[in-house]
Motif scaffolding. Sequence first.
Motif, short mmCIF file in Angstrom:
data_model
loop_
_atom_site.label_atom_id
_atom_site.label_comp_id
_atom_site.label_asym_id
_atom_site.label_seq_id
_atom_site.Cartn_x
_atom_site.Cartn_y
_atom_site.Cartn_z
N ARG A 175 0.84 -1.21 0.00
CA ARG A 175 0.00 0.00 0.00
C ARG A 175 0.87 1.26 0.00
NH1 ARG A 175 -5.52 -0.04 0.98
NH2 ARG A 175 -5.45 2.00 -0.03
N ASP A 176 1.98 1.23 0.74
CA ASP A 176 2.89 2.37 0.74
C ASP A 176 3.41 2.64 -0.67
OD1 ASP A 176 2.94 2.84 3.64
OD2 ASP A 176 4.06 0.97 3.76
N VAL A 177 3.79 1.57 -1.35
CA VAL A 177 4.31 1.71 -2.71
C VAL A 177 3.22 2.24 -3.64
CG1 VAL A 177 5.31 0.50 -4.68
CG2 VAL A 177 6.02 -0.10 -2.37
N GLY A 178 1.99 1.72 -3.49
CA GLY A 178 0.89 2.19 -4.31
C GLY A 178 0.61 3.67 -4.12
N PHE A 179 0.63 4.12 -2.86
CA PHE A 179 0.42 5.54 -2.59
C PHE A 179 1.53 6.37 -3.24
CE2 PHE A 179 -1.64 4.05 1.58
CZ PHE A 179 -2.90 4.06 1.03
N ARG A 180 2.76 5.89 -3.14
CA ARG A 180 3.88 6.64 -3.71
C ARG A 180 3.80 6.66 -5.24
NH1 ARG A 180 8.98 8.20 -1.96
NH2 ARG A 180 9.93 9.40 -3.66
N ILE A 181 3.34 5.58 -5.83
CA ILE A 181 3.22 5.53 -7.29
C ILE A 181 2.30 6.65 -7.79
CG2 ILE A 181 2.14 4.23 -9.18
CD1 ILE A 181 3.34 1.69 -7.96
N VAL A 182 1.13 6.79 -7.17
CA VAL A 182 0.20 7.81 -7.67
C VAL A 182 0.70 9.22 -7.39
CG1 VAL A 182 -1.80 6.28 -7.59
CG2 VAL A 182 -1.28 7.69 -5.61
N GLN A 183 1.41 9.40 -6.27
CA GLN A 183 2.03 10.70 -6.03
C GLN A 183 3.01 11.04 -7.14
OE1 GLN A 183 3.91 10.90 -2.09
NE2 GLN A 183 2.53 9.27 -1.47
N ASP A 184 3.84 10.06 -7.47
CA ASP A 184 4.87 10.26 -8.48
C ASP A 184 4.25 10.56 -9.85
OD1 ASP A 184 7.86 10.04 -8.92
OD2 ASP A 184 7.16 8.61 -10.44
N LEU A 185 3.23 9.81 -10.21
CA LEU A 185 2.58 10.03 -11.50
C LEU A 185 1.90 11.39 -11.55
CD1 LEU A 185 1.02 6.50 -12.20
CD2 LEU A 185 3.14 7.46 -13.10
N GLY A 189 2.56 14.73 -14.05
CA GLY A 189 1.48 15.11 -14.94
C GLY A 189 0.98 13.98 -15.81
N ILE A 190 1.16 12.72 -15.36
CA ILE A 190 0.72 11.55 -16.11
C ILE A 190 -0.77 11.33 -15.87
CG2 ILE A 190 0.99 9.08 -16.45
CD1 ILE A 190 3.36 10.70 -17.43
N ASP A 191 -1.53 11.24 -16.94
CA ASP A 191 -2.98 11.04 -16.86
C ASP A 191 -3.29 9.56 -17.00
OD1 ASP A 191 -5.71 11.22 -16.90
OD2 ASP A 191 -5.84 12.32 -18.80
N LEU A 192 -3.89 8.95 -15.98
CA LEU A 192 -4.25 7.54 -16.03
C LEU A 192 -5.67 7.30 -16.52
CD1 LEU A 192 -2.73 6.08 -12.72
CD2 LEU A 192 -1.81 5.96 -15.04
N ASP A 193 -6.41 8.35 -16.85
CA ASP A 193 -7.81 8.21 -17.23
C ASP A 193 -7.96 7.25 -18.41
OD1 ASP A 193 -10.52 8.57 -17.27
OD2 ASP A 193 -10.43 10.50 -18.31
N TYR A 194 -8.70 6.15 -18.19
CA TYR A 194 -8.94 5.09 -19.17
C TYR A 194 -7.63 4.56 -19.77
CZ TYR A 194 -11.74 2.04 -22.03
OH TYR A 194 -12.31 0.92 -22.57
N ARG A 195 -6.65 4.40 -18.92
CA ARG A 195 -5.40 3.77 -19.32
C ARG A 195 -5.09 2.62 -18.37
NH1 ARG A 195 -5.34 9.04 -20.66
NH2 ARG A 195 -4.22 9.68 -22.55
N SER A 216 -4.74 -0.82 -6.03
CA SER A 216 -5.80 -0.01 -5.43
C SER A 216 -5.69 1.47 -5.78
CB SER A 216 -5.81 -0.19 -3.91
OG SER A 216 -6.87 0.54 -3.33
N SER A 217 -4.58 2.09 -5.45
CA SER A 217 -4.49 3.55 -5.59
C SER A 217 -4.56 4.05 -7.03
CB SER A 217 -3.22 4.05 -4.89
OG SER A 217 -3.30 3.79 -3.50
N PRO A 218 -3.89 3.41 -8.01
CA PRO A 218 -4.03 3.90 -9.39
C PRO A 218 -5.48 3.88 -9.87
CG PRO A 218 -2.14 2.43 -9.22
CD PRO A 218 -2.88 2.35 -7.91
N THR A 219 -6.28 2.97 -9.33
CA THR A 219 -7.69 2.92 -9.70
C THR A 219 -8.39 4.22 -9.33
OG1 THR A 219 -7.68 0.55 -9.31
CG2 THR A 219 -9.84 1.62 -9.40
N GLU A 220 -8.04 4.79 -8.17
CA GLU A 220 -8.65 6.04 -7.74
C GLU A 220 -8.19 7.22 -8.59
OE1 GLU A 220 -11.03 6.10 -5.56
OE2 GLU A 220 -10.81 3.95 -5.25
N MET A 221 -7.14 7.01 -9.40
CA MET A 221 -6.68 8.04 -10.33
C MET A 221 -7.23 7.77 -11.73
SD MET A 221 -4.94 10.03 -8.41
CE MET A 221 -3.95 11.02 -9.53
N ARG A 222 -8.34 7.01 -11.78
CA ARG A 222 -9.12 6.76 -12.99
C ARG A 222 -8.48 5.75 -13.95
NH1 ARG A 222 -8.66 11.95 -12.23
NH2 ARG A 222 -7.33 12.21 -14.07
#
Length: 429
Positions: A175-185, A189-195, A216-222
């Motif tokens: 979970r720590d890594v997942g949180f850090r991944i979305v922070q980093d993205l 300025g990386i858009d994960l919407d429908y990707r 989990s976390s990238p899902t919340e970034m669409r």
Amino acid sequence: MGMTATEKILARASRRDRVRPGDIVFPQPDLVIVHDGLVVSSKAELDAVGIDRVFDPARVYFVTDHDVVYTSPRAAERGTQIRRIVEEWGIQNFFDVGQGGHGHIFPIQSGIVGPGTFYFDNDRHCTNAGGIGAVGLRVGTEIATVLATGTLWTKVPASIRLTLRGRTKPGVFGRDVGFRIVQDLARRGIDLDYRVLELAGDLDPFSLDERIALCSSPTEMRAIGVFIPPTAAIVAAAKARAKRPFEPVFSDPDAEFEADLTLDLSEIEPQVVMTGGVDRGVDISTMVGTAINHAFIGSCGSGMYEDLVVAAGLLKGRRVARGVRLFVVPGSEINTRRMQTDGLMQVFVEAGAMVMPAGCGICSGGKMGPVHSGEVSISTAADNAIGRFGAKDAELYLASPATVAASAVTGHITDPRDFQAFAPKGAAA
């Protein structure tokens, strides 16, 4: 040019030799999962146009996970309606209360979803399928169309590859890594919407439970999907419990990605995410000492058995702090039974935690165990949008199961490494 794993799975399901991002396809799912919130409305929608059956009762799975403990007369009524619909439609795979658990966890644990599986789901956290190397696509209310026809027009998504390098420090979890991944993205300025976010690199140390957490976390970034290529050990374990034949799929070496990024795992510290979105994470050192009233361990991101083992390890021989209420929600009935036989249930009860039935738990909009005005919660929930657990002025922090357990004991946000020395990944237990 080769294909990504997601493209390969969609091509196979669409009876095509190859697909590319942007193609419109009509994939045939291995199964369809409908959660309790959309069963009744889907039935009403199909009734209105004279459709009195589903495309294949053997491939449809109804899952009760959001409203497991009925907290209102309306919820009880809906449960009765769902059971009637199961009989009317002849649904062969119905997991009622107490029979399955979280619809994004128990299908993986029980061999319903395995490497290479493709399915439609009404809920966005079907991205958990990527943790075992499968693809689940969320279609929302259009699940009614899938139930009637067996498919839905689908745009093939582009993929972004994130290569993880190095090893995490002891005490840093998925979970720590997942949180850090979305922070980093988000910073890039990386858009994960429908990707689809596909992970690569030094993945072998990540067990299945941590891979589920990473989804989990990238899902919340669409993100429409997260894909993690399975190891030989994960494939072997999946085949041992498989309910149908599975075939693992991997991206071709020359597959095309919309972006190619890297992240150094060795730089990551335990994370705490501040209220308002999963990309608002900070190193735990900046939040240590913040008083809490409410704690929750569970959800689709942290409801695997190993998550509960980590939390129990910190709670054993300790008590939840006065003024704090801790809720523990196993992700599946499989986990609940193991908790009883392995002694984890006793650890949680003796610590003063409240163990709830398998399912979404508090994460389902705070229907159970909500927060009051001005309270502070720390949890492993999928999302911490303002008002998600009840009062809109409550603070909702997110963290790993280890951090939540440690904080519940002290009554304030606590670095779990202060309580327990965690072995490096791959070390003998």
